[in-house]
Design a protein around this motif. Sequence first.
Motif, short mmCIF file in Angstrom:
data_model
loop_
_atom_site.label_atom_id
_atom_site.label_comp_id
_atom_site.label_asym_id
_atom_site.label_seq_id
_atom_site.Cartn_x
_atom_site.Cartn_y
_atom_site.Cartn_z
N PRO A 12 0.81 -1.22 0.00
CA PRO A 12 0.00 0.00 0.00
C PRO A 12 0.85 1.29 0.00
O PRO A 12 0.46 2.29 -0.61
N GLU A 13 2.01 1.26 0.64
CA GLU A 13 2.88 2.44 0.63
C GLU A 13 3.42 2.71 -0.78
O GLU A 13 3.45 3.86 -1.22
N ASN A 19 0.62 6.56 -6.76
CA ASN A 19 -0.77 6.87 -7.08
C ASN A 19 -1.37 5.84 -8.03
O ASN A 19 -1.99 6.17 -9.04
N VAL A 20 -1.14 4.55 -7.69
CA VAL A 20 -1.72 3.44 -8.44
C VAL A 20 -2.44 2.53 -7.45
O VAL A 20 -2.27 2.64 -6.24
N ASN A 21 -3.21 1.60 -7.96
CA ASN A 21 -3.93 0.65 -7.14
C ASN A 21 -2.97 -0.42 -6.63
O ASN A 21 -1.98 -0.74 -7.30
N THR A 22 -3.27 -0.99 -5.48
CA THR A 22 -2.42 -2.05 -4.93
C THR A 22 -2.36 -3.26 -5.88
O THR A 22 -1.36 -3.95 -5.93
N ARG A 23 -3.43 -3.48 -6.65
CA ARG A 23 -3.41 -4.59 -7.62
C ARG A 23 -2.35 -4.37 -8.69
O ARG A 23 -1.74 -5.33 -9.16
N THR A 24 -2.13 -3.12 -9.06
CA THR A 24 -1.09 -2.81 -10.04
C THR A 24 0.28 -3.18 -9.48
O THR A 24 1.11 -3.79 -10.18
N VAL A 25 0.53 -2.83 -8.23
CA VAL A 25 1.80 -3.17 -7.59
C VAL A 25 1.96 -4.68 -7.53
O VAL A 25 3.03 -5.22 -7.83
N ARG A 26 0.90 -5.39 -7.19
CA ARG A 26 0.97 -6.86 -7.14
C ARG A 26 1.25 -7.46 -8.52
O ARG A 26 1.97 -8.45 -8.63
N ARG A 27 0.70 -6.86 -9.57
CA ARG A 27 0.99 -7.33 -10.94
C ARG A 27 2.47 -7.15 -11.26
O ARG A 27 3.09 -8.02 -11.89
N TRP A 28 3.03 -6.01 -10.88
CA TRP A 28 4.47 -5.76 -11.11
C TRP A 28 5.31 -6.80 -10.36
O TRP A 28 6.31 -7.29 -10.88
N ILE A 29 4.89 -7.13 -9.15
CA ILE A 29 5.60 -8.14 -8.35
C ILE A 29 5.50 -9.50 -9.04
O ILE A 29 6.50 -10.19 -9.23
N ASP A 30 4.28 -9.88 -9.45
CA ASP A 30 4.07 -11.18 -10.09
C ASP A 30 4.83 -11.29 -11.41
O ASP A 30 5.29 -12.37 -11.78
N ALA A 31 4.98 -10.16 -12.12
CA ALA A 31 5.70 -10.16 -13.40
C ALA A 31 7.21 -10.14 -13.20
O ALA A 31 7.96 -10.29 -14.16
N GLY A 32 7.66 -9.92 -11.95
CA GLY A 32 9.09 -9.90 -11.67
C GLY A 32 9.74 -8.53 -11.84
O GLY A 32 10.96 -8.42 -11.76
#
Length: 63
Positions: A12-13, A19-32
Amino acid sequence: MPRRPEPFLTIPEVAGTLNVNTRTVRRWIDAGYLPVHRLGGSVRISDADFRAFLAQRRCSNDV
């Protein structure tokens, strides 16, 4: 002299900073794209990894 521990950010931080959704951050993580450290049941992003991610994104957006 002892080394200071590296600061860590939560998903969340990172999302709030960019200024993006937490799902976007999780997608970046999942994509590496954004490395994480799993500490117990929580996921943290190191400040150094976050800065490297931002630098990479800036370079790729300039092209």
